[in-house]
Design a protein around this motif. Structure first.
Motif, PDB file in Angstrom:
ATOM      1  N   SER A 172      -0.379  10.588  10.742  1.00 18.83           N
ATOM      2  CA  SER A 172       0.526   9.877   9.848  1.00 18.83           C
ATOM      3  C   SER A 172      -0.120   8.630   9.248  1.00 18.83           C
ATOM      4  O   SER A 172       0.106   8.305   8.095  1.00 18.83           O
ATOM      5  N   THR A 173      -0.940   7.942  10.014  1.00 22.78           N
ATOM      6  CA  THR A 173      -1.567   6.729   9.500  1.00 22.78           C
ATOM      7  C   THR A 173      -2.653   7.079   8.495  1.00 22.78           C
ATOM      8  O   THR A 173      -2.655   6.590   7.359  1.00 22.78           O
TER       9      THR A 173
ATOM     10  N   ILE B 151       0.843  19.713   0.249  1.00 17.64           N
ATOM     11  CA  ILE B 151       2.030  20.577   0.112  1.00 17.64           C
ATOM     12  C   ILE B 151       2.258  21.349   1.408  1.00 17.64           C
ATOM     13  O   ILE B 151       3.354  21.376   1.958  1.00 17.64           O
TER      14      ILE B 151
ATOM     15  N   PHE C 258       0.838  -1.201   0.000  1.00 18.30           N
ATOM     16  CA  PHE C 258       0.000   0.000   0.000  1.00 18.30           C
ATOM     17  C   PHE C 258       0.877   1.257   0.000  1.00 18.30           C
ATOM     18  O   PHE C 258       0.703   2.163  -0.824  1.00 18.30           O
ATOM     19  N   TYR C 259       1.841   1.269   0.919  1.00 17.09           N
ATOM     20  CA  TYR C 259       2.733   2.432   0.998  1.00 17.09           C
ATOM     21  C   TYR C 259       3.668   2.489  -0.209  1.00 17.09           C
ATOM     22  O   TYR C 259       3.900   3.548  -0.775  1.00 17.09           O
TER      23      TYR C 259
ATOM     24  N   LYS D  90      -7.959   1.977  -3.374  1.00 15.34           N
ATOM     25  CA  LYS D  90      -7.530   0.757  -2.674  1.00 15.34           C
ATOM     26  C   LYS D  90      -8.371   0.429  -1.455  1.00 15.34           C
ATOM     27  O   LYS D  90      -8.351  -0.700  -0.985  1.00 15.34           O
TER      28      LYS D  90
ATOM     29  N   SER E 165       3.613   6.095  -7.003  1.00 16.63           N
ATOM     30  CA  SER E 165       2.717   6.819  -7.916  1.00 16.63           C
ATOM     31  C   SER E 165       2.638   8.315  -7.624  1.00 16.63           C
ATOM     32  O   SER E 165       1.885   9.041  -8.270  1.00 16.63           O
TER      33      SER E 165
ATOM     34  N   PHE F 298      -3.089   7.831  -0.565  1.00 12.63           N
ATOM     35  CA  PHE F 298      -2.776   6.641  -1.380  1.00 12.63           C
ATOM     36  C   PHE F 298      -3.975   5.721  -1.569  1.00 12.63           C
ATOM     37  O   PHE F 298      -3.913   4.792  -2.372  1.00 12.63           O
ATOM     38  N   GLY F 299      -5.031   5.947  -0.797  1.00  9.21           N
ATOM     39  CA  GLY F 299      -6.054   4.907  -0.734  1.00  9.21           C
ATOM     40  C   GLY F 299      -7.261   5.084  -1.641  1.00  9.21           C
ATOM     41  O   GLY F 299      -8.229   4.346  -1.510  1.00  9.21           O
TER      42      GLY F 299
ATOM     43  N   ALA G 273      -1.893   8.769   5.052  1.00  8.21           N
ATOM     44  CA  ALA G 273      -1.454   7.858   3.981  1.00  8.21           C
ATOM     45  C   ALA G 273      -2.667   7.272   3.267  1.00  8.21           C
ATOM     46  O   ALA G 273      -2.706   7.212   2.031  1.00  8.21           O
ATOM     47  N   VAL G 274      -3.677   6.879   4.043  1.00 10.23           N
ATOM     48  CA  VAL G 274      -4.902   6.348   3.421  1.00 10.23           C
ATOM     49  C   VAL G 274      -5.558   7.443   2.583  1.00 10.23           C
ATOM     50  O   VAL G 274      -6.034   7.199   1.469  1.00 10.23           O
TER      51      VAL G 274
ATOM     52  N   LEU H  26       8.143  16.849  -2.478  1.00 10.14           N
ATOM     53  CA  LEU H  26       7.860  17.163  -1.077  1.00 10.14           C
ATOM     54  C   LEU H  26       8.639  16.246  -0.138  1.00 10.14           C
ATOM     55  O   LEU H  26       9.149  16.687   0.892  1.00 10.14           O
TER      56      LEU H  26
ATOM     57  N   VAL I  68       3.860  15.293  -7.405  1.00  9.70           N
ATOM     58  CA  VAL I  68       4.398  16.418  -6.638  1.00  9.70           C
ATOM     59  C   VAL I  68       4.937  15.921  -5.284  1.00  9.70           C
ATOM     60  O   VAL I  68       5.861  16.500  -4.703  1.00  9.70           O
TER      61      VAL I  68
ATOM     62  N   ASP J 232       3.332   1.294  -3.300  1.00 15.65           N
ATOM     63  CA  ASP J 232       2.637   1.745  -4.521  1.00 15.65           C
ATOM     64  C   ASP J 232       2.273   3.224  -4.412  1.00 15.65           C
ATOM     65  O   ASP J 232       2.346   3.968  -5.386  1.00 15.65           O
ATOM     66  N   GLY J 233       1.870   3.601  -3.196  1.00 10.25           N
ATOM     67  CA  GLY J 233       1.493   5.000  -2.986  1.00 10.25           C
ATOM     68  C   GLY J 233       2.659   5.938  -3.262  1.00 10.25           C
ATOM     69  O   GLY J 233       2.522   6.915  -4.012  1.00 10.25           O
ATOM     70  N   PHE J 234       3.810   5.619  -2.704  1.00 10.89           N
ATOM     71  CA  PHE J 234       4.987   6.478  -2.907  1.00 10.89           C
ATOM     72  C   PHE J 234       5.424   6.465  -4.372  1.00 10.89           C
ATOM     73  O   PHE J 234       5.818   7.486  -4.926  1.00 10.89           O
TER      74      PHE J 234
END
Lengths: 71, 520
Positions: B112-113, B65, A10-11, B124, A17, B120-121, B116-117, A24, A20, A13-15
């Protein structure tokens, strides 16, 4: 184990893709390096932790600071 | 006070102010924008309209940002506690320890948890879980702010603690008194709502730029509606919480209130200055008129400060001279001590601490008990013992006065602005003139300015205290070489300015690009 793998993917793939976000992350990492590896180490020692070994010594020093005028 | 190195104190204060002000550039937008994004995503969740998803993702990018550039800028403040403010840091350690530890855990686990979701989620996790994560990021950001603001509120109004002369530390004896002190509650609500208003202005301002450019029209219009409603509710709420904060200042920090209003001689039925220009060079004990010019509302300061139009509001001279009647925290009527008397009692407290220590070293239990009692009886004035001149308790009046009045003026301007925007949307079908769109962009820096001015009122108005009445800055500072503080001051200036430039460049680039997948 499977869950850990899924969290990792999950992390990962996230990083991967990020667009910007990559810039950061570079800024974040440089910033944290400057803060912790340079500023904290060379410019911002914790005076009481650095100069005294026990809390007893620290409190004695602070009381002295608070109850005597500087020379 | 002349025994202390004022250059060291001033540089240490300047450095802390610089760091805190830069930190506060990043924080308020995070607080408010996270909530606006959560509202937008809720609309996407409810309607399934893909445009809401695009809008949410666009503002989420700008949020990211700001979050990324701002993250950890507050840690510098903790470095400074340990190096430049070691006496203070030790003195308050147990009070600050708990809230800051909770903040660290909150910030780490919640933000932080779920952040991310949030980023990135999208494809997913389920829509519902994603929405919950977005709301939890907003909640986590605001709860993180709670703990540091509780710590700051304690410095304005120390409560829920005992001073332990064996360790020279204040020890928390009632967590709830620290967390739920009226100053802490008002400070949290007022400070976070100022972040909401800023976020509203930010979203409206950038959307207005899109309308001026004729780009991403639907995104801009929908964003303006959401942000204007959110901004209007927040700015009205901000006015109420501001009133609550000022009421607490009147009760707990009368000198700060007097400086905020430029009130030198107290009076019953004191007026509130709406606009005013202070007389330059005015001293607290001269006969000069305090204002060159003023517009005032009769009795309003008495009413706002004490909930009675005829209440007596002490001025700077009254607080220095004492001998006026006031109601203490327990609701009892008391006669105020003069600054001279408080200085005397502070000196007794400091001497009692020194004598207690000596008695302890000599195993003199009677001496310890006697000095402990003396210290406890006078501890509320402990900090005054470091001052040599009663005038030292006067903060910088012009800076506090003008900061306060400009902040309040801007607060009302924001209310009017959001009302105007919503009226134009509702009655005029979104026909907003170009000058108003340009004005909307100008509102963004004004929102930042208002937040910074608020902190100036809170912190400069509290001077000379680090902890109100208990520890002045001169005693809180570490006795280190002032040139070291100067070097790090300029180092921080360069680092933070670089970060700000980086944020602005990335932010502007992203705004110019607009939403990745076009928008309508």
């Amino acid at each position: 184990m499977n869950t850990l793998k899924r969290v990792f993917r999950f992390y990962y793939d996230g990083f991967r893709s990020m667009t910007v976000g990559k810039t950061l992350w570079v800024i974040i990492l440089v910033k944290l390096f400057v803060m912790f590896a340079i500023l904290k180490v060379f410019f911002f020692p914790n005076i009481l932790k650095q100069n005294f070994r026990t809390d007893e010594e620290r409190s004695k020093y602070v009381i002295e600071q608070l109850t005597t005028k500087p020379k | 006070m002349e025994h202390f190195d004022l250059s060291l104190v001033n540089w240490s204060r300047a450095q802390f102010a610089l760091t805190a002000m830069y930190h506060w550039v990043f924080v308020p937008l995070t607080l408010g924008l996270s909530l606006i994004i959560a509202f937008m995503e809720t609309l996407y969740y409810k309607t399934g309209d893909q445009e809401w998803k695009r809008i949410t993702k666009f503002w989420m990018t700008l949020f990211g940002i700001n979050f990324a550039i701002g993250v950890a800028t507050g840690i510098i403040l903790e470095f400074e506690f340990g190096t430049n403010w070691s006496n203070y840091s030790w003195f308050v350690g147990d009070i600050f320890g708990a809230p800051l530890a909770i903040e660290g855990i909150m910030a780490f686990f919640m933000e932080s948890t779920f952040i991310a979701v949030m980023f990135f989620g999208w494809n997913k996790v389920s829509k519902k879980f994603h929405l919950i994560s977005t709301w939890l990021v907003a909640l986590g950001a605001n709860l993180s702010a709670l703990w540091i603001l509780v710590a700051n509120a304690w410095m304005q109004y120390p409560a829920g603690m005992n001073f332990n002369p064996d360790t020279a530390r204040n020890e928390m004896n009632n967590f709830w008194e620290v967390l739920l002190s009226p100053v802490a509650v008002n400070k949290f609500l007022h400070t976070t709502s100022s972040g909401y208003v800023l976020a509203g202005l930010f979203v409206v301002g950038i959307s207005a730029w899109y309308l001026l450019k004729g780009r991403h029209i639907l995104l801009a219009k929908r964003s303006i509606i959401i942000a204007s409603v959110f901004g209007l509710i927040s700015s009205i709420y901000l006015a109420f919480t501001g009133d609550g904060s000022a009421y607490q200042v009147a009760q707990k920090q009368p000198m700060k209130l007097a400086a905020m209003e430029g009130l030198y001689k107290g009076k019953e039925g004191a007026p509130l200055i709406v606009i005013g220009v202070l007389t330059p060079g005015k001293e607290y004990n001269d006969d000069k008129e305090p204002y060159v010019f003023r517009i005032q509302i009769p009795k309003l300061l008495s009413f706002l400060g004490y909930r009675s139009g005829n209440a007596f509001v002490p001025g700077i001279k009254d607080i220095i001279d004492g001998n006026y009647t006031y109601t203490d925290q327990d609701g009892k009527q008391k006669v105020a001590l003069s600054a001279e008397q408080k200085i005397e009692r502070g000196r007794i407290a400091i001497q009692a601490l020194a004598d207690y220590r000596n008695a302890k070293e000599n195993n003199d239990s009677l001496g310890m008990a006697y000095n402990r009692r003396l210290l406890d009886e006078n501890f509320e004035y402990f900090g005054y013992g470091y001052l040599n001149d009663p005038k030292s308790i006067i903060p910088n009046v012009p800076l506090t006065f003008y900061s306060f009045h400009i902040m309040v003026g801007l607060g009302f301007l924001f209310i009017a602005f959001f009302i105007l925007m919503l009226c134009l949307i509702y009655f005029n079908g979104f026909k907003i003139s170009r000058w108003l769109l340009r004005l909307s962009i100008l509102m963004i820096p004004l929102g930042y300015l208002a937040g910074q001015l608020g902190w100036i009122v809170a912190e400069v108005g509290r001077q000379p205290w680090t902890i109100q009445d208990i520890l002045p800055t001169v005693a809180a500072v570490s006795r280190i070489d002032s040139s070291a503080v100067q070097i790090t001051f300029f180092l921080f200036f360069i680092i933070f300015t670089s970060l700000l430039i980086a944020e602005l460049r990335i932010m502007f680039t992203q705004i110019k690009k607009g939403p990745n997948d076009g928008g309508k």
